[in-house]
Design an enzyme around this catalytic site. Sequence first.
Site, PDB file in Angstrom:
ATOM      1  N   ALA A  65     114.456  24.166   1.482  1.00 49.78           N
ATOM      2  CA  ALA A  65     113.827  25.275   0.765  1.00 49.78           C
ATOM      3  C   ALA A  65     113.057  24.706  -0.416  1.00 49.78           C
ATOM      4  O   ALA A  65     113.376  23.625  -0.919  1.00 49.78           O
ATOM      5  CB  ALA A  65     114.892  26.246   0.284  1.00 49.78           C
ATOM      6  N   GLY A 109     117.593  23.504   4.175  1.00 50.80           N
ATOM      7  CA  GLY A 109     117.093  24.591   5.011  1.00 50.80           C
ATOM      8  C   GLY A 109     116.295  24.092   6.210  1.00 50.80           C
ATOM      9  O   GLY A 109     116.196  24.782   7.221  1.00 50.80           O
ATOM     10  N   GLU A 112     118.837  23.428   8.765  1.00 55.63           N
ATOM     11  CA  GLU A 112     119.357  24.735   9.214  1.00 55.63           C
ATOM     12  C   GLU A 112     118.361  25.423  10.149  1.00 55.63           C
ATOM     13  O   GLU A 112     118.753  26.041  11.143  1.00 55.63           O
ATOM     14  CB  GLU A 112     119.662  25.613   7.997  1.00 55.63           C
ATOM     15  CG  GLU A 112     120.854  25.089   7.205  1.00 55.63           C
ATOM     16  CD  GLU A 112     121.055  25.813   5.887  1.00 55.63           C
ATOM     17  OE1 GLU A 112     120.096  25.886   5.084  1.00 55.63           O
ATOM     18  OE2 GLU A 112     122.172  26.291   5.636  1.00 55.63           O
ATOM     19  N   GLU A 132     122.352  19.967  -0.218  1.00 51.97           N
ATOM     20  CA  GLU A 132     122.391  21.052  -1.214  1.00 51.97           C
ATOM     21  C   GLU A 132     123.374  20.764  -2.342  1.00 51.97           C
ATOM     22  O   GLU A 132     123.143  21.105  -3.489  1.00 51.97           O
ATOM     23  CB  GLU A 132     122.769  22.386  -0.542  1.00 51.97           C
ATOM     24  CG  GLU A 132     121.662  23.001   0.293  1.00 51.97           C
ATOM     25  CD  GLU A 132     121.687  22.564   1.756  1.00 51.97           C
ATOM     26  OE1 GLU A 132     122.229  21.478   2.060  1.00 51.97           O
ATOM     27  OE2 GLU A 132     121.157  23.323   2.586  1.00 51.97           O
TER      28      GLU A 132
HETATM   29  N1  CO8 Z   1     111.024  21.546  -2.336  1.00 53.69           N
HETATM   30  C1  CO8 Z   1     109.835  21.383  -2.950  1.00 53.69           C
HETATM   31  N2  CO8 Z   1     109.158  20.232  -2.952  1.00 53.69           N
HETATM   32  C2  CO8 Z   1     109.719  19.209  -2.299  1.00 53.69           C
HETATM   33  C3  CO8 Z   1     110.944  19.290  -1.626  1.00 53.69           C
HETATM   34  C4  CO8 Z   1     111.609  20.553  -1.659  1.00 53.69           C
HETATM   35  N3  CO8 Z   1     112.754  20.765  -1.001  1.00 53.69           N
HETATM   36  N4  CO8 Z   1     111.229  18.096  -1.071  1.00 53.69           N
HETATM   37  C5  CO8 Z   1     110.207  17.288  -1.382  1.00 53.69           C
HETATM   38  N5  CO8 Z   1     109.297  17.937  -2.127  1.00 53.69           N
HETATM   39  C6  CO8 Z   1     108.059  17.417  -2.692  1.00 53.69           C
HETATM   40  C7  CO8 Z   1     108.340  16.469  -3.865  1.00 53.69           C
HETATM   41  O1  CO8 Z   1     108.591  17.203  -5.057  1.00 53.69           O
HETATM   42  C8  CO8 Z   1     107.084  15.666  -3.902  1.00 53.69           C
HETATM   43  O2  CO8 Z   1     106.069  16.416  -4.542  1.00 53.69           O
HETATM   44  P1  CO8 Z   1     105.166  15.713  -5.708  1.00 53.69           P
HETATM   45  O3  CO8 Z   1     104.435  14.627  -4.979  1.00 53.69           O
HETATM   46  O4  CO8 Z   1     104.290  16.838  -6.160  1.00 53.69           O
HETATM   47  O5  CO8 Z   1     106.115  15.194  -6.728  1.00 53.69           O
HETATM   48  C9  CO8 Z   1     106.681  15.563  -2.427  1.00 53.69           C
HETATM   49  O6  CO8 Z   1     107.380  16.594  -1.759  1.00 53.69           O
HETATM   50  C10 CO8 Z   1     107.093  14.242  -1.827  1.00 53.69           C
HETATM   51  O7  CO8 Z   1     108.469  14.071  -2.075  1.00 53.69           O
HETATM   52  P2  CO8 Z   1     109.085  12.719  -2.688  1.00 53.69           P
HETATM   53  O8  CO8 Z   1     108.105  12.069  -3.605  1.00 53.69           O
HETATM   54  O9  CO8 Z   1     110.435  13.020  -3.236  1.00 53.69           O
HETATM   55  O10 CO8 Z   1     109.168  11.847  -1.347  1.00 53.69           O
HETATM   56  P3  CO8 Z   1     110.226  10.709  -0.989  1.00 53.69           P
HETATM   57  O11 CO8 Z   1     109.731  10.133   0.292  1.00 53.69           O
HETATM   58  O12 CO8 Z   1     110.448   9.810  -2.154  1.00 53.69           O
HETATM   59  O13 CO8 Z   1     111.622  11.505  -0.735  1.00 53.69           O
HETATM   60  C11 CO8 Z   1     113.013  13.257   0.195  1.00 53.69           C
HETATM   61  C12 CO8 Z   1     111.716  12.406   0.328  1.00 53.69           C
HETATM   62  C13 CO8 Z   1     114.242  12.365   0.373  1.00 53.69           C
HETATM   63  C14 CO8 Z   1     112.967  14.310   1.281  1.00 53.69           C
HETATM   64  C15 CO8 Z   1     113.044  13.917  -1.224  1.00 53.69           C
HETATM   65  O14 CO8 Z   1     111.796  14.552  -1.451  1.00 53.69           O
HETATM   66  C16 CO8 Z   1     114.127  14.953  -1.388  1.00 53.69           C
HETATM   67  O15 CO8 Z   1     115.279  14.587  -1.601  1.00 53.69           O
HETATM   68  N6  CO8 Z   1     113.762  16.252  -1.308  1.00 53.69           N
HETATM   69  C17 CO8 Z   1     114.685  17.336  -1.561  1.00 53.69           C
HETATM   70  C18 CO8 Z   1     115.601  17.543  -0.387  1.00 53.69           C
HETATM   71  C19 CO8 Z   1     116.575  18.678  -0.662  1.00 53.69           C
HETATM   72  O16 CO8 Z   1     117.344  18.654  -1.603  1.00 53.69           O
HETATM   73  N7  CO8 Z   1     116.547  19.711   0.199  1.00 53.69           N
HETATM   74  C20 CO8 Z   1     117.435  20.842   0.092  1.00 53.69           C
HETATM   75  C21 CO8 Z   1     116.773  21.936  -0.684  1.00 53.69           C
HETATM   76  S1  CO8 Z   1     117.879  23.313  -0.930  1.00 53.69           S
HETATM   77  C22 CO8 Z   1     117.836  24.138   0.552  1.00 53.69           C
HETATM   78  O17 CO8 Z   1     117.176  23.746   1.462  1.00 53.69           O
HETATM   79  C23 CO8 Z   1     118.689  25.369   0.643  1.00 53.69           C
HETATM   80  C24 CO8 Z   1     118.187  26.256   1.775  1.00 53.69           C
HETATM   81  C25 CO8 Z   1     118.865  27.575   1.683  1.00 53.69           C
HETATM   82  C26 CO8 Z   1     118.103  28.616   2.493  1.00 53.69           C
HETATM   83  C27 CO8 Z   1     118.794  29.938   2.458  1.00 53.69           C
HETATM   84  C28 CO8 Z   1     117.960  31.008   3.180  1.00 53.69           C
HETATM   85  C29 CO8 Z   1     118.814  32.018   3.896  1.00 53.69           C
END
Ligand code: CO8
Length: 258
Positions: A65, A109, A112, A132
């Site tokens: 998400a 998400g 999921e 998460e």
């Molecule tokens: N949301 C928004 N932006 C994101 C997300 C995210 N989840 N993940 C990555 N991005 C963005 C980064 O902020 C970055 O943007 P910018 O260049 O502007 O800074 C760009 O994508 C590239 O990301 P990274 O520079 O971090 O890339 P890396 O290759 O270094 O890392 C990762 C990749 C490992 C995927 C890292 O980005 C990461 O850990 N992302 C977050 C993952 C995460 O925590 N996901 C869970 C989110 S919570 C969730 O999903 C709950 C869902 C519940 C749904 C309920 C509905 C019913």
Amino acid sequence: MQYEDLIVEVHGKVALIRLNRPKALNALNDRMMNELGEAFAGFDKDPQIGCIVLTGSEKAFAAGADIPAMIDYTYQDTYRDNYITRNWEHILKVRTPVIGAVAGYALGGGCELAMMCDFVIAADTAKFGQPEIKIGVTPGAGATQRLPRAIGKAKAMDMLLTARTIDAAEAERTGLVSRVVQADKLIEEALAAATTIAAMPLSVAMQIKEAVNVAYEVPLTEGVRYERRMFHAAFGTPAQREGMHAFLEKRLPNFDGL
Ligand code: CO8
């Protein structure tokens, strides 16, 4: 149909939906989830479409998400006003078979959403995880329920509590995905599987999907009874007549429109 955050294509009887927010690794936001719901609903009511493939980019199916979008939400926003959760489960209403084609990150998400597909074909670059806990929340789109059912309690607890990601090989070994293919063949393989399904009678594919999903909701005897009724009801249908006659006549069946 044009979307902001999706690219949709039709390949014969197969619809291909690509999540398309590359700069945010396909982080799932409100607009994208609304569009996804619309795209699914449109293809689901199109009788020419026999299977849908949901995919992302080479780098990410979806990294979860959208974190910045939800960082300031309150309990009132999420519970009373149903932010985030209101448009996440349209995919579960889709009766047409849905294949997830996952390359790169499928996190939170994103993982999921992949688990809500009927089955997943993974590229050898795929990485699945539920991180998460690292951002201070529980999963919210079914991971605590679907992950243990898919891969067992031990692996699910390991992933959910440590936030460890698993690679494609481990995902296949544990049953999270049905097959692993070379990354550059992912779309080709997913479309081939989808084309195979789309050549089957759609009515039967829908019934099988429904019956398998019932297995997760009811006791075994009830599930088998449900399946038996579907089996009884198959006799006399155009699909049963065509399938069995084609077999006896040693020709390929033609299930178009069935
Ligand atoms: N949301 C928004 N932006 C994101 C997300 C995210 N989840 N993940 C990555 N991005 C963005 C980064 O902020 C970055 O943007 P910018 O260049 O502007 O800074 C760009 O994508 C590239 O990301 P990274 O520079 O971090 O890339 P890396 O290759 O270094 O890392 C990762 C990749 C490992 C995927 C890292 O980005 C990461 O850990 N992302 C977050 C993952 C995460 O925590 N996901 C869970 C989110 S919570 C969730 O999903 C709950 C869902 C519940 C749904 C309920 C509905 C019913």
